[in-house]
Design a protein around this motif. Structure first.
Motif, mmCIF file in Angstrom:
data_model
loop_
_atom_site.group_PDB
_atom_site.id
_atom_site.type_symbol
_atom_site.label_atom_id
_atom_site.label_comp_id
_atom_site.label_asym_id
_atom_site.label_seq_id
_atom_site.Cartn_x
_atom_site.Cartn_y
_atom_site.Cartn_z
ATOM 1 N N UNK A 1 35.607 48.342 28.791
ATOM 2 C CA UNK A 1 35.113 49.515 29.512
ATOM 3 C C UNK A 1 35.809 49.692 30.854
ATOM 4 N N UNK A 2 36.057 48.592 31.547
ATOM 5 C CA UNK A 2 36.759 48.679 32.828
ATOM 6 C C UNK A 2 38.181 49.176 32.627
ATOM 7 N N UNK A 3 38.860 48.656 31.601
ATOM 8 C CA UNK A 3 40.227 49.099 31.313
ATOM 9 C C UNK A 3 40.252 50.581 30.963
ATOM 10 N N UNK A 4 39.303 51.018 30.161
ATOM 11 C CA UNK A 4 39.226 52.434 29.791
ATOM 12 C C UNK A 4 38.994 53.304 31.014
ATOM 13 N N UNK A 5 38.104 52.860 31.881
ATOM 14 C CA UNK A 5 37.782 53.649 33.066
ATOM 15 C C UNK A 5 38.984 53.767 33.995
ATOM 16 N N UNK A 6 39.692 52.666 34.219
ATOM 17 C CA UNK A 6 40.860 52.718 35.102
ATOM 18 C C UNK A 6 41.984 53.524 34.464
ATOM 19 N N UNK A 7 42.110 53.463 33.136
ATOM 20 C CA UNK A 7 43.140 54.242 32.436
ATOM 21 C C UNK A 7 42.901 55.745 32.563
ATOM 22 N N UNK A 8 41.701 56.138 32.959
ATOM 23 C CA UNK A 8 41.392 57.546 33.163
ATOM 24 C C UNK A 8 41.872 58.056 34.519
ATOM 25 N N UNK A 9 42.296 57.134 35.395
ATOM 26 C CA UNK A 9 42.832 57.529 36.695
ATOM 27 C C UNK A 9 44.123 58.315 36.489
ATOM 28 N N UNK A 10 44.388 59.251 37.377
ATOM 29 C CA UNK A 10 45.553 60.104 37.231
ATOM 30 C C UNK A 10 46.866 59.338 37.416
ATOM 31 N N UNK A 11 46.846 58.286 38.227
ATOM 32 C CA UNK A 11 48.100 57.633 38.584
ATOM 33 C C UNK A 11 48.109 56.136 38.305
ATOM 34 N N UNK A 12 47.270 55.662 37.385
ATOM 35 C CA UNK A 12 47.200 54.236 37.124
ATOM 36 C C UNK A 12 47.383 53.943 35.632
ATOM 37 N N UNK A 13 48.243 52.965 35.344
ATOM 38 C CA UNK A 13 48.414 52.460 33.991
ATOM 39 C C UNK A 13 47.804 51.071 33.923
ATOM 40 N N UNK A 14 47.121 50.766 32.828
ATOM 41 C CA UNK A 14 46.420 49.500 32.673
ATOM 42 C C UNK A 14 47.098 48.655 31.602
ATOM 43 N N UNK A 15 47.307 47.389 31.918
ATOM 44 C CA UNK A 15 47.781 46.416 30.936
ATOM 45 C C UNK A 15 46.619 45.454 30.678
ATOM 46 N N UNK A 16 46.068 45.495 29.475
ATOM 47 C CA UNK A 16 44.921 44.674 29.096
ATOM 48 C C UNK A 16 45.419 43.446 28.345
ATOM 49 N N UNK A 17 45.099 42.247 28.859
ATOM 50 C CA UNK A 17 45.581 40.997 28.282
ATOM 51 C C UNK A 17 44.402 40.225 27.694
ATOM 52 N N UNK A 18 44.489 39.918 26.403
ATOM 53 C CA UNK A 18 43.430 39.130 25.759
ATOM 54 C C UNK A 18 43.745 37.656 25.938
ATOM 55 N N UNK A 19 43.137 37.058 26.985
ATOM 56 C CA UNK A 19 43.360 35.645 27.282
ATOM 57 C C UNK A 19 42.167 34.783 26.890
ATOM 58 N N UNK A 20 41.200 35.364 26.183
ATOM 59 C CA UNK A 20 40.073 34.566 25.685
ATOM 60 C C UNK A 20 40.520 33.940 24.375
ATOM 61 N N UNK A 21 41.402 32.951 24.494
ATOM 62 C CA UNK A 21 42.145 32.447 23.342
ATOM 63 C C UNK A 21 41.284 31.714 22.320
ATOM 64 N N UNK A 22 40.097 31.297 22.709
ATOM 65 C CA UNK A 22 39.234 30.612 21.763
ATOM 66 C C UNK A 22 38.290 31.538 21.027
ATOM 67 N N UNK A 23 38.196 32.771 21.501
ATOM 68 C CA UNK A 23 37.205 33.695 20.922
ATOM 69 C C UNK A 23 37.673 35.143 21.109
#
Length: 298
Positions: A122-144
């Motif tokens: 949800x945070x990534x989606x919300x920031x991606x809605x900004x006019x001038x911001x690109x989001x890189x979402x990294x899945x680092x929960x490697x056990x789950x």
């Protein structure tokens, strides 16, 4: 070795002493040049940011109660606008008190099942809605890892492959998505020592690269819970900001205090209260009210 490298290695050695140190000073012999005709072709890149974007089903996410970039106003969307503002100000604000590597944000919790990954998306989606911001979402929960299941994206190649295959570059594992301002690095293949890799020197180098090469992006890490793996604490030490998720009426005060005691309180630590018992719109996953506050270092 730069000053930053030395500081980073010192942090890793203290927090993950059981990791083997990479031998230094070893000089490798330079092989004789190989004739051009005898050389093997370079391995084909598995993926890069020029590949076709992976489709994310926005209508499905919306039906499940997630924040979606369709402009529709909801209680949940407003709450995440409130959550993201101090994060963006710390990373890109105009004042002189910008947080070092403030664009590197880790979302964590004390234990599993508190809504950490859902909050991350949800945070990534919300920031991606900004006019001038690109989001890189990294899945680092490697056990789950759950991000690929929720968003319907491939599991790999991803973070683990990047940390174990010296032939891969960051751009090889970044997924472009159908949302123009959202990129994803999935978890990647299973590895028996995946958690240990999070505290290794490869992860330190990756964090430094992401912080500098993608300094104009918001990089959000969905990390393991702090009380479930020591490596999550090491990872937190490499971040600029921390978002700490607490499930209302479930997470014990003792667990919260213990987890927070493991963090560097000189960094901004945002507390997100998930599933608070207030009469507001409730999503499919039981989202309700969120509260955000800056940790005062106490």
């Amino acid at each position: 070795m730069s000053k930053d490298d030395k500081q980073g290695l010192s942090l890793i050695e203290k927090a993950a002493a059981r990791l083997n140190k990479t031998p230094e000073g070893k000089v490798e012999e330079i092989p004789e040049p190989v004739p051009v005709l005898a050389q093997k072709p370079a391995p084909e890149k598995q993926r890069n940011e020029n590949a076709a974007p992976v489709n994310i089903d926005i209508s499905l996410l919306k039906a499940k109660g997630f924040v979606t970039p369709d402009g529709e106003r909801s209680n949940l969307a407003e709450e995440f606008r409130f959550i993201k503002r101090p994060l963006l100000a710390n990373a890109f604000g105009r004042n002189s008190d910008l947080v070092d590597h403030g664009n590197m944000i880790m979302v964590t919790s004390s234990t599993a099942g508190e809504g950490k990954t859902l909050t991350t998306i949800n945070l990534a989606m919300s920031i991606a809605m900004e006019m001038d911001k690109t989001v890189l979402l990294v899945d680092a929960d490697v056990g789950r890892a759950q991000i690929h299941k929720i968003l319907g994206t491939p599991l790999g190649p991803g973070l683990i492959d990047l940390l174990t295959d010296e032939n891969l570059n960051v751009s090889d594992v970044i997924l472009r998505t159908s949302l123009p301002k959202l990129r994803i690095i999935p978890m990647g293949r299973f590895h028996p020592h995946a958690n240990e890799l999070l505290a290794g020197q490869g992860m330190l180098r990756l964090i430094q690269e992401l912080a500098t090469r993608y300094s104009d992006r918001v990089v959000i890490f969905d990390s393991p819970p702090l009380l479930m793996t020591n490596e999550a604490v090491v990872l937190a030490g490499l971040m600029g900001q921390i978002v700490f998720v607490v499930e209302s009426d479930k997470t014990s005060q003792g667990s919260v205090k213990e987890a927070l005691s493991l963090l560097d309180t000189s960094k901004p630590i945002g507390l997100v209260l998930n599933k608070a018992s207030q009469h507001r719109e409730v999503g499919y996953y039981g989202y309700d009210s969120y509260a955000y506050s800056e940790n005062d270092g106490a």
